[in-house]
Enzyme design. Structure first.
Site, PDB file in Angstrom:
ATOM      1  N   LYS A 253       0.855  -1.191   0.000  1.00  0.00           N
ATOM      2  CA  LYS A 253       0.000   0.000   0.000  1.00  0.00           C
ATOM      3  C   LYS A 253       0.883   1.229   0.000  1.00  0.00           C
ATOM      4  O   LYS A 253       1.734   1.394   0.873  1.00  0.00           O
ATOM      5  CB  LYS A 253      -0.903  -0.002   1.245  1.00  0.00           C
ATOM      6  N   ASP A 258      -2.531  10.306   3.551  1.00  0.00           N
ATOM      7  CA  ASP A 258      -3.927   9.896   3.743  1.00  0.00           C
ATOM      8  C   ASP A 258      -4.654  10.932   4.588  1.00  0.00           C
ATOM      9  O   ASP A 258      -4.614  10.904   5.816  1.00  0.00           O
ATOM     10  CB  ASP A 258      -3.977   8.516   4.414  1.00  0.00           C
ATOM     11  N   LYS A 265     -10.148  13.037   7.840  1.00  0.00           N
ATOM     12  CA  LYS A 265      -9.727  12.646   9.179  1.00  0.00           C
ATOM     13  C   LYS A 265      -9.784  13.843  10.119  1.00  0.00           C
ATOM     14  O   LYS A 265      -9.750  14.990   9.671  1.00  0.00           O
ATOM     15  CB  LYS A 265      -8.285  12.120   9.139  1.00  0.00           C
ATOM     16  N   ASP A 276       1.705   6.429   5.406  1.00  0.00           N
ATOM     17  CA  ASP A 276       0.739   5.457   4.885  1.00  0.00           C
ATOM     18  C   ASP A 276       1.243   4.753   3.615  1.00  0.00           C
ATOM     19  O   ASP A 276       0.522   3.981   2.999  1.00  0.00           O
ATOM     20  CB  ASP A 276      -0.592   6.177   4.613  1.00  0.00           C
ATOM     21  N   ASP A 335     -12.103   7.172   3.479  1.00  0.00           N
ATOM     22  CA  ASP A 335     -10.916   6.940   4.303  1.00  0.00           C
ATOM     23  C   ASP A 335     -10.518   5.452   4.314  1.00  0.00           C
ATOM     24  O   ASP A 335      -9.461   5.098   4.806  1.00  0.00           O
ATOM     25  CB  ASP A 335     -11.186   7.436   5.730  1.00  0.00           C
ATOM     26  N   GLU A 337      -9.313   3.740   1.989  1.00  0.00           N
ATOM     27  CA  GLU A 337      -8.745   3.805   0.641  1.00  0.00           C
ATOM     28  C   GLU A 337      -7.681   2.740   0.413  1.00  0.00           C
ATOM     29  O   GLU A 337      -7.433   2.357  -0.719  1.00  0.00           O
ATOM     30  CB  GLU A 337      -8.155   5.205   0.390  1.00  0.00           C
ATOM     31  N   ARG A 339      -7.583  -0.498   1.150  1.00  0.00           N
ATOM     32  CA  ARG A 339      -8.127  -1.746   0.584  1.00  0.00           C
ATOM     33  C   ARG A 339      -8.540  -1.539  -0.865  1.00  0.00           C
ATOM     34  O   ARG A 339      -8.566  -2.478  -1.649  1.00  0.00           O
ATOM     35  CB  ARG A 339      -9.292  -2.233   1.451  1.00  0.00           C
TER      36      ARG A 339
HETATM   37  N1  BES Z   1      -4.153   4.649   6.832  1.00  0.00           N
HETATM   38  C1  BES Z   1      -5.278   4.404   7.639  1.00  0.00           C
HETATM   39  C2  BES Z   1      -4.983   3.428   8.764  1.00  0.00           C
HETATM   40  C3  BES Z   1      -4.010   3.903   9.808  1.00  0.00           C
HETATM   41  C4  BES Z   1      -4.466   4.565  10.935  1.00  0.00           C
HETATM   42  C5  BES Z   1      -2.658   3.625   9.698  1.00  0.00           C
HETATM   43  C6  BES Z   1      -3.566   4.981  11.910  1.00  0.00           C
HETATM   44  C7  BES Z   1      -1.774   4.029  10.669  1.00  0.00           C
HETATM   45  C8  BES Z   1      -2.223   4.703  11.783  1.00  0.00           C
HETATM   46  C9  BES Z   1      -6.420   3.819   6.807  1.00  0.00           C
HETATM   47  O1  BES Z   1      -6.466   4.249   5.492  1.00  0.00           O
HETATM   48  C10 BES Z   1      -7.699   4.246   7.440  1.00  0.00           C
HETATM   49  O2  BES Z   1      -7.992   5.404   7.425  1.00  0.00           O
HETATM   50  N2  BES Z   1      -8.438   3.291   7.980  1.00  0.00           N
HETATM   51  C11 BES Z   1      -9.673   3.548   8.619  1.00  0.00           C
HETATM   52  C12 BES Z   1     -10.698   2.596   8.060  1.00  0.00           C
HETATM   53  C13 BES Z   1     -12.114   2.961   8.375  1.00  0.00           C
HETATM   54  C14 BES Z   1     -12.516   4.219   7.642  1.00  0.00           C
HETATM   55  C15 BES Z   1     -13.026   1.836   7.976  1.00  0.00           C
HETATM   56  C16 BES Z   1      -9.492   3.327  10.112  1.00  0.00           C
HETATM   57  O3  BES Z   1      -8.699   2.459  10.485  1.00  0.00           O
HETATM   58  O4  BES Z   1     -10.103   4.044  10.888  1.00  0.00           O
HETATM   59 ZN    ZN Z   2      -4.680   4.864   4.697  1.00  0.00          ZN
HETATM   60 MN    MN Z   3      -7.575   6.061   5.259  1.00  0.00          MN
END
Ligand code: BES
Ligand code: ZN
Ligand code: MN
Length: 488
Positions: A253, A258, A265, A276, A335, A337, A339
């Site tokens: 990834k 992000d 966010k 990210d 968010d 993104e 996957r």
């Molecule tokens: N890049 C983030 C996950 C992340 C969070 C990595 C904190 C490192 C530290 C990912 O893209 C994300 O935003 N995931 C969301 C998914 C949700 C929207 C279903 C999450 O984990 O809150």
């Molecule tokens: Zn992300």
């Molecule tokens: Mn995200």
């Protein structure tokens, strides 16, 4: 970073010698007079206040810098203990100008095997890294100049050739992950990948036109809100005697920032999201290591690069996009993104590369650090043997994994709204597993593993092996996997 190996190293006043002592058995060392040991035990720090002690010995002929290392800090000779011990030494030696590891000094009477020594050096070098491209370097860093004295120094030097490259590559991962998103973005990262052609790698960069032609709607969708366009990078190392032998495919990834897109966010959650792309950085350097060390297997690397930004062009919640697989995905959260970009990368791998196995590595879900902290990364797999091999590799490099469940009990997480799949749910439960289940939809019957490094790629505090910041997690583990466990 480059230890010098000697059979006989001439003593130098500025060079700190590391002496290993067992505090519990009286702190004796052949290089120390018994009364010195006794005094040290009386006045030195107790084991609880630290496992090392710097000393200056003033003899009639010369002054010696010595670091006493408590060998109780090295409970066994496992790779993990050795690496942590090496990391601790680096930290304790901050401010010293150079260091001498003489095997007989560090391990009086009981020489550990070559691998243990290499792991100690690897741990030492890992702890040395710090990102100071944009600031004055730290005042007291661990000594850059390292000397190793050992009767088998030639053998050790030869072994270090490989180990040292891996450590250097892991530093480069950390450098890339630390670079700010105004410097490192999909095109600039793709340009770094192109440089690897010099090593004999086949590198292709697909731009928006080619992505559209292929039908990578998910990767394009995530990237469309940004002024910096997405890229898919393909790297191939053909080390196998049979160029047609199925490769091990590894996808990373690579979200260079992000923001959450239109599912923006919060302020504290957005901070740090330059990291990210850590999965993609690992894959890039993994392919470099495969080429540099001429691994006798075929390896394919895929970097799914995009910047996730809000704008008038950005993907909206409610949008439905067509993925490379042909399946439609409804955007519930912009968010979620990671996957998305990965599902197209996985489809590409499965349909075009026919890999023997497929591994992806990604900072995928915040819930991963809720579950496992920075100590372990989540491992998800549809194949027990692959999962076992990756787990083993992680134990050896001290990048530890923990297998998470993704059996059919969790199928209920996958919801269809107005499309074949939704990319997220608003529920709080099992978010990391949901993301893994989503990815699993795109790998068909290929043996596949997903490593969620959201909790381990970045550390807000110093850890045994690295300082605050990017950790490089996953590179050494995946290299170890390729070297030892990959199907030939
Ligand atoms: N890049 C983030 C996950 C992340 C969070 C990595 C904190 C490192 C530290 C990912 O893209 C994300 O935003 N995931 C969301 C998914 C949700 C929207 C279903 C999450 O984990 O809150
Ligand atoms: Zn992300
Ligand atoms: Mn995200």
């Amino acid at each position: 970073m480059n230890p010098e190996f000697h059979v006989n190293f001439p003593a130098e006043a500025e060079t700190t010698r590391v002496l290993g002592v067992h505090r519990q058995s009286g702190g004796q060392h052949p290089a120390l007079a018994p009364e010195v040991s006794a005094a040290l035990l009386r006045h030195g720090p107790d084991a609880s206040s630290g496992r090392t002690m710097p000393l200056i010995l003033q003899g009639p002929e010369r002054t010696e810098n010595i670091l006493l290392a408590d060998l109780d800090g090295l409970p066994d000779c496992s790779p993990r203990s050795c690496r942590r011990f090496g990391g601790m030494l680096a930290d304790a030696l901050r401010g010293h100008s150079s260091v001498l590891f003489r095997t007989e000094d560090v391990f009086p009477g009981e020489r550990p095997d070559d691998c243990a020594l290499l792991h100690i050096l690897a741990g030492y070098c890992s702890r040395q890294y710090s990102f100071d491209r944009y600031r004055a370097p730290e005042k007291a860093c661990p000594p850059q100049r390292m000397f190793v004295e050992d009767a088998g120094s030639e053998r050790l030097a030869a072994l270090w050739l490989r180990q040292g490259r891996i450590v250097e590559a892991s530093h480069r991962v950390r450098q890339m992950v630390s670079e700010p998103p105004n410097v490192l973005y999909p095109e600039s990262m793709a340009a770094m990948a192109l440089q690897l052609r010099d090593l004999g790698l086949v590198v292709d960069v697909l731009d928006e036109r080619e992505l559209r032609r292929l039908g990578m709607g998910a990767l394009l969708g995530v990237g469309q809100g940004s002024d910096r366009p997405p890229r898919l990078v393909l790297l191939r190392w053909q080390g196998h005697s049979d160029p047609a032998a199925p490769p091990v495919a590894v996808a990373g990834k690579g979200i260079t920032f992000d923001s959450g897109g239109l599912s923006l966010k919060t302020r504290p959650n957005m901070r740090g999201m330059k990291h990210d792309m850590a999965g993609a950085a690992v894959v890039l350097e993994l392919l470099r290591c495969a080429a540099e060390t001429r691994l006798p297997i075929n390896v394919a690397g895929i970097l799914a690069l995009a910047e996730n930004m809000p704008s008038g062009k950005a993907l909206r919640p409610d949008d439905i996009i067509r993925t490379l697989s042909g399946r439609h995905v409804e955007i519930v959260s912009a968010d979620a993104e990671g996957r998305m970009v990965l599902c197209d990368a996985l489809s590409y791998a499965v349909t075009r590369l026919a890999p023997s196995c497929l591994i992806d590595i990604a900072t995928l879900t915040g819930a991963m650090s809720t579950a496992l902290g920075w100590q372990k990364a989540g491992l998800f797999s549809n194949d027990d043997r692959l999962a076992e091999a990756l787990f083993e590799a992680g134990e050896e490099t001290d990048e530890r994994l923990w297998r998470m469940p993704m059996d059919e009990d969790y199928d209920t997480l996958l919801k269809t709204g107005d499309a074949d799949l939704e990319n997220a749910t608003f529920g709080q439960n099992a978010r990391s597993i949901f993301a893994a289940k989503f990815l699993e939809q795109f790998v068909d019957n290929t043996p596949w593993a997903h490593i969620d490094i959201a909790g381990t790629a970045w550390s807000d505090a110093d850890t045994p092996m690295s300082r605050r910041g990017a950790t490089g997690f996953g590179l050494q583990l995946l290299y170890r996997f390729l070297e030892k466990h990959a199907p030939a």
